[in-house]
Enzyme design. Sequence first.
Site, PDB file in Angstrom:
ATOM      1  N   HIS A 269     -10.115  -3.364 -22.330  1.00  0.00           N
ATOM      2  CA  HIS A 269     -10.358  -2.804 -21.109  1.00  0.00           C
ATOM      3  C   HIS A 269     -10.596  -1.394 -21.799  1.00  0.00           C
ATOM      4  O   HIS A 269     -11.665  -0.621 -21.720  1.00  0.00           O
ATOM      5  CB  HIS A 269      -8.933  -2.819 -20.302  1.00  0.00           C
ATOM      6  N   GLU A 270      -9.455  -0.756 -23.111  1.00  0.00           N
ATOM      7  CA  GLU A 270      -9.701   0.432 -23.783  1.00  0.00           C
ATOM      8  C   GLU A 270     -11.044   0.463 -24.344  1.00  0.00           C
ATOM      9  O   GLU A 270     -11.294   1.226 -24.410  1.00  0.00           O
ATOM     10  CB  GLU A 270      -8.522   0.495 -24.132  1.00  0.00           C
ATOM     11  N   HIS A 273     -14.041   1.693 -21.943  1.00  0.00           N
ATOM     12  CA  HIS A 273     -13.246   3.327 -22.674  1.00  0.00           C
ATOM     13  C   HIS A 273     -14.728   3.735 -23.775  1.00  0.00           C
ATOM     14  O   HIS A 273     -14.582   4.656 -23.185  1.00  0.00           O
ATOM     15  CB  HIS A 273     -12.450   3.304 -22.171  1.00  0.00           C
ATOM     16  N   GLU A 300     -13.074   4.534 -15.300  1.00  0.00           N
ATOM     17  CA  GLU A 300     -12.722   3.532 -15.495  1.00  0.00           C
ATOM     18  C   GLU A 300     -13.549   2.693 -15.177  1.00  0.00           C
ATOM     19  O   GLU A 300     -13.270   1.543 -15.314  1.00  0.00           O
ATOM     20  CB  GLU A 300     -11.541   3.567 -14.326  1.00  0.00           C
TER      21      GLU A 300
HETATM   22 ZN    ZN Z   1      -8.487   2.381 -17.989  1.00  0.00          ZN
END
Ligand code: ZN
Length: 503
Positions: A269-270, A273, A300
């Site tokens: 997830h990170e 980003h 996101e």
């Molecule tokens: Zn996030």
Amino acid sequence: MSHNKGAYEELRALRRRAGTLGSVGSLLNWDQETYMPPAAAGHRAEQSALLAGLVHERLTDPRVGELLAACEADAAIRADAAASANVREMRRDYDRETRLPKDLVEEIARVGSQSQEAWKEARAKDDFPMFAPWLGKMVGLMRRKAECLGVPRGGESYDALMDEYEPGATAKMIEGVFTPLRARLSTFIGEAAGKGRQPDVAPLGVKIDPARQHEFGLQVLGTMGFDLGAGRLDVTTHPFCSGMAPGDTRLTTRYRDEKFTDALYGTMHEAGHGLYEQGLPKGEYFGEPLGEAVSLGMHESQSRLWENFVGRSREFWAWALPRTRGTLGLKGSVEDYFRATNTAMPTFIRVEADEATYNLHVMLRFELERGLIGGTLAVNDVPGEWNKAVETYLGLRVPDNRRGCLQDVHWSFGLFGYFPTYTLGNLYAAQLWEAYTAKEPGFASAIERGEWLGLRDWLRATVHVHGRRFPAAELCKRATGKELSADPLMRHLERKLRPILGI
Ligand code: ZN
């Protein structure tokens, strides 16, 4: 360009300097979240407040106003698509920033830093009354902030705050998107609970040494195309990504004994980003709108694409299992792991929620924080209202505030109007994924071979390189050919989860 090229270049240089100063603050914040000893918190709050004030001073320098006016009057700049977009967004930032008095900006940074520490302790001790006065202070500061920014006609204070994270979005618009989505999700989850069979999650319960998890995390980052020569992966309580400077994008994750996939998906997830941050044209435009992410919703979407659409696919496990059997000691089959990571089962913690129930967590936060800012919800009523909402939305009884209203860091440092961007991100992600896989139908098998760079490069070309050149809604339309809609997300969930749940 005309004689005002000088004004434009001076403006750009001022922004870059302010951006550099801001990046020092980001580094301090990263340190506070990772390695800072607790006793340093008091002085760190002073450092953060000082820097926030200095950045604010730079951004509101009257010279910026003069230069902006000169650029706006310049026909050559207006005719240059990149420069005019850059100036348009600098104007937006300048107007927002000049409406905020310096003492308020510093106060928010100082109280936010202290309040974050109070939240950490309150959460650890499951003590809401300890956090309540801080939450009250932050809500008060945020209402003052909204007042200074100006509430749009026909709108509410909440809109002024949300505009910082998702430019142009309003509470009414969000409500309009959320209400029908909530109905569709609730129906689906109800069906899953009624006649579905939840997959066996036992294969996730293997205890894996954090060092080995970390090593695998780094391997996944490399396959995603995250540049570790220009970034890091560290450990924290609340995972985040900070794209603080050119060549410096930092990711954090947390390792847990019970379920190794929390760290794995947190890392992916990170890193999603992080790829956005690394893909922004910061070499040329650091500190300027063209070098910044367009909105948090779009940010996101980048993380969700990798975490859910790549990471929770059958092909991902077909790639991962043969590579990790020896090191992680995983026993199940590809099918076992694919199923175990795709439940549709209500749980308490948002960051650990599955794809089907996640957005319900966001929706209840949106309603509560809208009430806090709008003055219809008192701070002391938060735990009760939270628990009531969890029961209505997810059908669960909250056992304690750690697993309830104390679980998220956001409100402690004044992030109000931020939560809706998570669901917008899921919607953008599904729509981007549909567009990319329609164009590249072979991508599923590419995932299995570990050839993931096609997705990164497409995102780079369609989203990252543009910075804030186009508003998020327009960027979505340019990338996918369509306006944002909830249909791709619902199609994705139904297509993937129905066979797994047997409904
Ligand atoms: Zn996030």
